[in-house]
Design a protein around this motif. Sequence first.
Motif, PDB file in Angstrom:
ATOM      1  N   THR A 260       0.778  -1.242   0.008  1.00 29.65           N
ATOM      2  CA  THR A 260       0.007   0.063  -0.092  1.00 29.65           C
ATOM      3  C   THR A 260       0.672   1.307  -0.188  1.00 29.65           C
ATOM      4  N   GLU A 261       1.937   1.236   0.877  1.00 32.83           N
ATOM      5  CA  GLU A 261       2.633   2.517   0.995  1.00 32.83           C
ATOM      6  C   GLU A 261       3.461   2.514  -0.501  1.00 32.83           C
ATOM      7  N   LYS A 264       1.119   4.114  -3.146  1.00 32.52           N
ATOM      8  CA  LYS A 264       0.818   5.549  -2.711  1.00 32.52           C
ATOM      9  C   LYS A 264       1.886   6.309  -3.677  1.00 32.52           C
ATOM     10  N   ARG A 267       1.384   6.092  -7.291  1.00 32.41           N
ATOM     11  CA  ARG A 267       0.310   6.931  -7.765  1.00 32.41           C
ATOM     12  C   ARG A 267       0.827   8.550  -7.828  1.00 32.41           C
TER      13      ARG A 267
END
Length: 306
Positions: A260-261, A264, A267
């Motif tokens: 998830t990190e 991020k 993105r």
Amino acid sequence: MNKPLVSYVVTTYNIEKYIEESIRCAFEQTYSPLEIILSDDCSTDCTFEIMERMAKEYSGPHKIVLNRNEENLGITKHMNRAYLELTTGEIIVAAHGDDLSRSDRTEKSVEYLENHPEVTAVSFSIDAISEKGEILREHSAIVDKIHTYTFEGGGNIPAPSRAFYKRVLTTFGPLNDDCPTEDELISFRALMLGENAFLPEHMVQYRKHSGSSSNPENFAKFPLEKILKQQDDDMKKGIELGLITEEDREEKYAILEKMTEIRKRYRVYFAKRKVIDLIKLVCYHDVSLKMKLHYIREHMEYIRRK
């Protein structure tokens, strides 16, 4: 031997420009018995009117189920309704109203699932296309051999070409109302019930256009923390059902949290393609050497095309 009933589900929202071609692909599916679910999320353009007209004019062998939500539910609530409430098939073939499927897609999906009982979801190579139908190789998802994934190893097979057993959803229940997408969650659930397979045959053309949910400007609509929360909720359910252990959950959650990190940071880079953001991405301590090289090659290819 009786063949399983399959639900071919076309979900739509404000895509009047593409919907007719997509529905035609649904009508041309060679597999039987097949029910075709045409479900619109309260479009404000002529999408539903086109669907309604085509459903009335259809005279083929497949059962047609037409639905228009009374209000706009959003992606996840719409998928919960379309997949859980409207379908009666044992297997679900997912189709978006702006994508195109080969006529034998359903047949090939069922054939593989039935011949590989350990597999709970299957996808095929997809060719991304522009609004004009031009192939966009850089956005395509293609493999040259069969890839299989397990819960331990992970892996999200492409949603636009995915078929899966309905029990992948009924076992865990509806997705959370605030979960922003069904995409990787279906793969994740399927992995707790068996293996996922990604096949090389090109079965789907995935349309990239100004309204595509995968565009960088739409990233904010898909908060990664809520996806992670849904995955954790599903793992807790998996523990209750005896599909995984608490140790499995803890190990997987740690991996998902790291990913998830990384996502991020990706993105941020992908939205503007700035070198400084690429450096921050590849220098992040949890990014493997293999992924660093992948991101650098991706950026070089972007520069070349530009």
